[in-house]
Design a protein around this motif. Structure first.
Motif, PDB file in Angstrom:
ATOM      1  N   GLY B 120       0.809  -1.220   0.000  1.00  0.00           N
ATOM      2  CA  GLY B 120       0.000   0.000   0.000  1.00  0.00           C
ATOM      3  C   GLY B 120       0.840   1.268   0.000  1.00  0.00           C
ATOM      4  O   GLY B 120       0.371   2.339  -0.377  1.00  0.00           O
ATOM      5  N   GLY B 165      -0.842  -1.229   8.770  1.00  0.00           N
ATOM      6  CA  GLY B 165      -1.944  -0.321   9.079  1.00  0.00           C
ATOM      7  C   GLY B 165      -2.827  -0.852  10.199  1.00  0.00           C
ATOM      8  O   GLY B 165      -3.364  -0.097  11.004  1.00  0.00           O
ATOM      9  N   CYS B 174       2.577   4.371   4.986  1.00  0.00           N
ATOM     10  CA  CYS B 174       3.027   5.512   4.186  1.00  0.00           C
ATOM     11  C   CYS B 174       3.910   6.455   5.015  1.00  0.00           C
ATOM     12  O   CYS B 174       4.831   7.076   4.487  1.00  0.00           O
ATOM     13  CB  CYS B 174       1.826   6.272   3.628  1.00  0.00           C
ATOM     14  N   PRO B 214      -9.345   2.734   4.755  1.00  0.00           N
ATOM     15  CA  PRO B 214      -9.568   2.571   3.315  1.00  0.00           C
ATOM     16  C   PRO B 214     -11.030   2.255   2.960  1.00  0.00           C
ATOM     17  O   PRO B 214     -11.663   1.405   3.587  1.00  0.00           O
ATOM     18  CB  PRO B 214      -8.659   1.400   2.944  1.00  0.00           C
ATOM     19  N   VAL B 219      -7.074  -1.323  -0.884  1.00  0.00           N
ATOM     20  CA  VAL B 219      -5.884  -0.467  -0.898  1.00  0.00           C
ATOM     21  C   VAL B 219      -5.980   0.503  -2.076  1.00  0.00           C
ATOM     22  O   VAL B 219      -5.213   0.439  -3.021  1.00  0.00           O
ATOM     23  CB  VAL B 219      -4.599  -1.310  -1.035  1.00  0.00           C
TER      24      VAL B 219
HETATM   25  S1  SF4 Z   1      -4.515   3.873   4.345  1.00  0.00           S
HETATM   26 FE1  SF4 Z   1      -3.993   2.513   2.649  1.00  0.00          FE
HETATM   27  S2  SF4 Z   1      -1.769   2.686   2.444  1.00  0.00           S
HETATM   28 FE2  SF4 Z   1      -2.319   3.555   4.417  1.00  0.00          FE
HETATM   29  S3  SF4 Z   1      -2.056   1.833   5.837  1.00  0.00           S
HETATM   30 FE3  SF4 Z   1      -4.190   1.847   5.202  1.00  0.00          FE
HETATM   31  S4  SF4 Z   1      -4.319   0.442   3.458  1.00  0.00           S
HETATM   32 FE4  SF4 Z   1      -2.128   0.920   3.780  1.00  0.00          FE
END
Ligand code: SF4
Lengths: 222, 294
Positions: B120, B165, B174, B214, B219
């Motif tokens: 992700g 996450g 991220c 999310p 993702v």
């Molecule tokens: S928001 Fe998206 S990129 Fe961030 S931890 Fe959650 S699934 Fe992963």
């Protein structure tokens, strides 16, 4: 504490979109394939909880099938696996279920063919996986090591025979865990080994009385 | 080199004592751990680097949608805009943003990417690393050094918190990717170890509290665009650190704050899609549509 490797962080090279729901699914499939060890006629995949709910959107179904067909996590054929010739050779179906006693990302593989076998596992995060049951026997297999899985009748001396054979071949046992239903009844064992066993050792172990199932499950390469 | 480096403080003192860079310590450690030659470690890193470049290359020329049909054509849109208008921040900005979208869209259409640290968050490190390397003509050896530095940063953070996450929100995906990218950038631009470690702190401090919510559990939303934003975020951290601007809170303490924030974060905001963006009116509609369509 286990020392973390650089490659936990800057790999694996994998097809997306999710470490737990795609790469993890492939890895569970690869391990189950090795545990079953035969060519199945039919496979039923039971996906639980988050795997059931968001699995199709993450290609979890494709990943699981790819794994049992022996296709690795970085193979771009996974995206169109349902159209693949290899996939059409086996009969498979998916069931999507809810069971809150199970891990959020959990799956059963039910293999049918010359033998029937159920293998269950969880995708525990960041692409790491764990096989938790074989035919309802609790096991603990992560694919981090070459492993030996046994199901046997719990009696004195079986384990020492097995470890004796392995040690005379000069293979180090890194870890071992056993589970049994009750004293004197059936039990299971997983041994993590520092290197792979060759065919003749496995054959020797198979000849020990009261061992019903012997599987050498290779370490996952990615 | 058997010593485990589990904090940024230890990293700085070991670099000082042995007069080595982070990448040198970590390639030695990895060689020891895997029982292989350092050159072999570097060639494995190069494999990841090459796969990152390939994902960018393929992603730049695709507009194929994801399985859910929600995402997949943003990179094309952005490139269209850049053809007509030079971006405000110049060529490097253009490349980083386009490369980030190219990579993360490859991910969602089941293309081949490198989890870095996760799938992700796979676009942050490569977009910055590859764009800068192209623009400044950075040698492949230097790129490998930078990617090892990025890996080292992630693995030190991972000593304290799982990079998932579901455990600590998007801070740990991220957010950590941005810290890795910031540190890698300092390495490439010739900054000191100390500046590198401050870049990590600056990047992390400014994403504390970032949740994982999310839409439809996929993702995609907000992950796709978040990768682009946090790639640019990492450049800010690196620039500040290269100016010797220091994080007043030491990096290890910032990591502790991230862990604590992750523990205090409601499970509803940690990948379970039970709150936040995932439960907005529109998200619920999207969820219905997605579940009915696939
Ligand atoms: S928001 Fe998206 S990129 Fe961030 S931890 Fe959650 S699934 Fe992963």
């Amino acid at each position: 504490m286990k020392q973390s490797s650089l490659f936990d962080i800057i790999s694996p090279i994998m097809v997306g979109p999710s470490s737990s729901h795609t790469a993890g699914a492939v890895r569970l499939g690869l391990l189950s394939r090795n545990i079953y060890g035969l060519t199945p006629k039919k496979i039923t995949f039971k996906l639980y909880n988050s795997y059931a709910l968001t699995g199709r959107g993450h290609g979890t179904d494709k990943g699981l099938l790819a794994g049992v067909l022996g296709i690795p996590v970085d193979d771009t054929r996974i995206k169109n696996i349902f159209d693949l010739h290899e996939a059409n050779e086996v009969n498979y179906q998916f069931e999507f279920l809810e069971d809150f006693n199970r891990h959020p990302n959990s799956v059963d593989f039910i293999f049918e063919g010359t033998q029937k076998m159920t293998v269950s596992g969880d995708s525990v995060g960041a692409g790491n996986v764990r096989i938790t049951n074989i035919n309802n026997f609790p096991v603990d297999l992560t694919g981090e090591y070459n492993s030996l899985v046994l199901i046997y009748k719990d009696r004195l001396g079986i384990l020492s025979k097995v470890s004796g054979i392995i040690q005379t071949e000069g293979v180090n046992i890194a870890a071992m865990n056993c589970e049994r239903i009750a004293k004197g009844e059936d039990a299971s064992m997983c041994m993590s080994l520092d290197c792979a066993l060759n065919y003749s050792i496995i054959e020797k172990i198979k000849r020990i009385d009261d061992i019903y199932l012997v599987r050498h499950v290779g370490k996952l390469e990615s | 080199m058997k010593k485990n480096i589990s904090t940024f403080n230890e990293l700085l003192s070991t670099c000082g004592q042995q007069n080595k860079r982070t990448y040198e310590l970590f390639q030695e450690k990895e060689a020891f751990l895997l029982d292989i030659e350092i050159e072999k470690v570097r060639s494995k890193v190069k494999k990841s680097l090459d796969a990152m470049k390939e994902a960018i290359h393929i992603g730049l020329s695709s507009n194929e949608k994801s399985i859910s049909k929600q995402c997949g054509d943003d990179c094309e849109k952005l490139q269209k805009r850049y053809k007509a208008n030079e971006p405000l921040f110049g060529k490097l900005f253009k490349k980083i943003t386009a490369y980030a979208l190219a990579t993360i869209e490859e991910n969602l259409r089941m293309g081949k990417i490198v989890a870095c640290p996760t799938a992700g968050s796979c676009a942050i490190v490569p977009s910055v690393l590859v764009a800068i390397s192209e623009e400044l003509n950075i040698s492949e050896d230097e790129q490998i050094n930078a990617l090892i530095t990025a890996g080292a940063i992630g693995s030190i953070v991972q000593n304290k918190v799982a990079l998932a996450g579901a455990i600590a929100g998007c801070q740990a995906e991220c957010g950590v990717a941005a810290a890795m990218s910031a540190g890698a950038l300092v390495q490439i631009l010739g900054g000191s170890e100390k500046q590198m470690v401050h870049a990590v702190a600056l990047a992390l401090k400014n994403i504390l509290g970032l949740t994982c919510d999310p839409v439809a559990g996929l993702v995609e939303i907000p992950c796709v665009k978040r990768n682009v934003f946090l790639a640019i975020h990492s450049v800010t951290a690196a620039e500040l650190a290269l100016a010797d601007i220091e994080s007043k809170i030491p990096t290890d303490e910032v990591v502790d704050a991230l862990c604590q924030t992750g523990q205090l974060m409601s499970p509803m905001l940690k990948e379970s899609s039970q709150a936040g963006l995932a439960k907005t009116k529109t998200a619920l509609k999207i969820e219905q549509r997605v579940l009915n369509n696939i």
